[in-house]
Scaffold this active site. Structure first.
Site, PDB file in Angstrom:
ATOM      1  N   GLY A   1       1.522   4.983  17.603  1.00  0.00           N
ATOM      2  CA  GLY A   1       1.941   6.381  17.479  1.00  0.00           C
ATOM      3  C   GLY A   1       2.479   6.972  18.766  1.00  0.00           C
TER       4      GLY A   1
ATOM      5  N   GLU B   1      -2.700  -4.869  17.078  1.00  0.00           N
ATOM      6  CA  GLU B   1      -2.211  -3.519  17.342  1.00  0.00           C
ATOM      7  C   GLU B   1      -2.715  -3.036  18.702  1.00  0.00           C
ATOM      8  OE1 GLU B   1      -1.237  -1.530  13.236  1.00  0.00           O
ATOM      9  OE2 GLU B   1      -3.163  -0.872  13.972  1.00  0.00           O
TER      10      GLU B   1
ATOM     11  N   ASN C   1       0.822   1.685   6.654  1.00  0.00           N
ATOM     12  CA  ASN C   1      -0.485   2.332   6.767  1.00  0.00           C
ATOM     13  C   ASN C   1      -0.207   3.827   6.853  1.00  0.00           C
ATOM     14  OD1 ASN C   1      -2.930   3.410   7.484  1.00  0.00           O
ATOM     15  ND2 ASN C   1      -3.064   2.371   9.478  1.00  0.00           N
TER      16      ASN C   1
ATOM     17  N   LYS D   1      -2.177   6.218   6.945  1.00  0.00           N
ATOM     18  CA  LYS D   1      -3.217   6.981   7.658  1.00  0.00           C
ATOM     19  C   LYS D   1      -3.588   8.234   6.848  1.00  0.00           C
ATOM     20  CE  LYS D   1      -1.742   4.843  11.898  1.00  0.00           C
ATOM     21  NZ  LYS D   1      -1.632   4.864  13.341  1.00  0.00           N
TER      22      LYS D   1
ATOM     23  N   GLY E   1       2.755   2.449  10.791  1.00  0.00           N
ATOM     24  CA  GLY E   1       2.264   3.798  10.539  1.00  0.00           C
ATOM     25  C   GLY E   1       3.425   4.738  10.235  1.00  0.00           C
ATOM     26  N   GLY E   2       3.810   5.520  11.223  1.00  0.00           N
ATOM     27  CA  GLY E   2       4.788   6.600  11.056  1.00  0.00           C
ATOM     28  C   GLY E   2       6.024   6.252  10.248  1.00  0.00           C
TER      29      GLY E   2
ATOM     30  N   GLU F   1      -8.364   3.270  15.045  1.00  0.00           N
ATOM     31  CA  GLU F   1      -8.782   4.667  14.835  1.00  0.00           C
ATOM     32  C   GLU F   1     -10.180   4.728  14.214  1.00  0.00           C
ATOM     33  OE1 GLU F   1      -5.187   5.727  12.776  1.00  0.00           O
ATOM     34  OE2 GLU F   1      -4.090   5.458  14.657  1.00  0.00           O
TER      35      GLU F   1
ATOM     36  N   SER G   1       4.191   1.357  16.693  1.00  0.00           N
ATOM     37  CA  SER G   1       5.553   1.894  16.803  1.00  0.00           C
ATOM     38  C   SER G   1       6.630   0.926  16.317  1.00  0.00           C
ATOM     39  CB  SER G   1       5.834   2.346  18.241  1.00  0.00           C
ATOM     40  OG  SER G   1       4.914   3.360  18.625  1.00  0.00           O
TER      41      SER G   1
ATOM     42  N   HIS H   1      -9.406  -0.884  11.906  1.00  0.00           N
ATOM     43  CA  HIS H   1      -8.307  -0.208  12.611  1.00  0.00           C
ATOM     44  C   HIS H   1      -8.861   0.477  13.866  1.00  0.00           C
ATOM     45  CE1 HIS H   1      -5.010   2.488  13.537  1.00  0.00           C
ATOM     46  NE2 HIS H   1      -4.252   1.697  12.822  1.00  0.00           N
TER      47      HIS H   1
HETATM   48  P1  13P Z   1       2.562   3.630  14.285  1.00  0.00           P
HETATM   49  O1  13P Z   1       3.536   2.696  13.573  1.00  0.00           O
HETATM   50  O2  13P Z   1       2.687   5.051  13.822  1.00  0.00           O
HETATM   51  O3  13P Z   1       2.617   3.447  15.756  1.00  0.00           O
HETATM   52  O4  13P Z   1       1.104   3.173  13.809  1.00  0.00           O
HETATM   53  C1  13P Z   1       0.723   1.852  13.930  1.00  0.00           C
HETATM   54  C2  13P Z   1      -0.551   1.647  13.223  1.00  0.00           C
HETATM   55  O5  13P Z   1      -1.596   2.076  13.689  1.00  0.00           O
HETATM   56  C3  13P Z   1      -0.516   0.931  11.945  1.00  0.00           C
HETATM   57  O6  13P Z   1      -1.790   0.625  11.495  1.00  0.00           O
END
Ligand code: 13P
Length: 250
Positions: free
Chosen positions: A172, A166, A9, A11, A233-234, A96, A212, A94
């Site tokens: 993050g 999640e 993802n 983002k 994510g990251g 967010e 993470s 999600h």
């Molecule tokens: P991170 O892997 O950056 O923690 O993000 C997780 C996430 O929100 C994936 O949708």
């Protein structure tokens, strides 16, 4: 057997030129074909993803969509726009989007139904906040989200849904849920599906963990019985890390 599914993802990261570079690197990776891999890019990068990932076996998808096919919905993208370019996934619900853009379960449910009606694979996210975890309310929270978001999803469609657990406090932050906690929650989610759709179908639904996930913890997480994949994510923003994640079995 449920096929493992690792999805990045991105983002709100990567301009078209940056995406083009990263996708070129992803295109040249040697990825385990036993693992389903994909990237969910910003909408503006989707056509680049289509072009670069053609014939690579890596799928692509969006991070959101509206439930209507077209019309006066300024700023939105529709399921038909996604299917027209061959997108496979759409991330829905999600945390967010729930938190910053005030999406509620009723809206998310409409999006899930619409995605399925159009042949897209929804990656439905759920998870509790730190406050809820500290009050031991994680199961109540996730149950209410899953039940509301999957309302009216048919038995034929349920196995097409990917669910991503999640925990918000792990996104993050560098804090990962322990693999046992993550497994327990994914197992709990499976039991909710089982109650509604029966054991056979619940065994087919893939449940990812997200929060993470990194090359150094993916093997342990993926070793758990109820964790069928990761939504990342990251760490998905670097081709070499994405490779290590997809190749967790190698
Ligand atoms: P991170 O892997 O950056 O923690 O993000 C997780 C996430 O929100 C994936 O949708």
């Amino acid at each position: 057997m449920r096929k493992p599914v690792i999805v990045g993802n991105w983002k709100m990261n990567k301009t078209v030129s940056e995406a083009s570079q990263l996708l070129e690197e992803i295109k040249n990776l040697d990825l385990d074909s036993e693992v389903e891999a994909g990237v969910c890019t910003p909408a503006i990068d989707l056509l680049v993803a289509k072009e670069k990932l053609e014939d690579t076996g890596v799928n692509f998808g969006a991070q959101n969509m509206y439930f209507e096919e077209s019309g006066a919905f300024t700023g939105e993208i529709s399921p038909t726009m996604l299917t027209d370019i061959g997108a496979k996934y759409v991330i829905l619900g999600h945390s967010e989007r729930r938190e910053y853009f005030k999406e509620d379960d009723e809206l998310i449910n409409k999006k899930v139904i619409s995605a399925l009606d159009h042949g897209l694979t929804p990656i439905l996210c759920c998870g509790e906040s730190l406050e809820e975890r500290e009050a031991d309310k994680q199961e109540d929270k996730v149950k209410s989200q899953i039940e509301a978001d999957l309302k009216d999803v048919s038995s034929e469609d349920i196995e097409k849904v990917i669910i991503a657990y999640e925990p918000i406090w792990a996104i993050g932050t560098g804090k990962t849920a322990s693999s046992d906690d993550a497994d327990k929650m994914c197992g709990f989610i499976r039991s909710i599906i089982e109650d509604k759709y029966g054991t056979d179908l619940s065994e087919k639904v893939r449940i990812q963990y997200g929060g993470s996930v990194k090359p150094n913890n993916v093997v342990e997480l993926m070793g758990k019985e109820n964790i069928d994949g990761a939504l990342v994510g990251g760490a998905s923003l670097k081709a070499s890390d994405f490779e290590s994640l997809v190749n967790f079995n190698k």
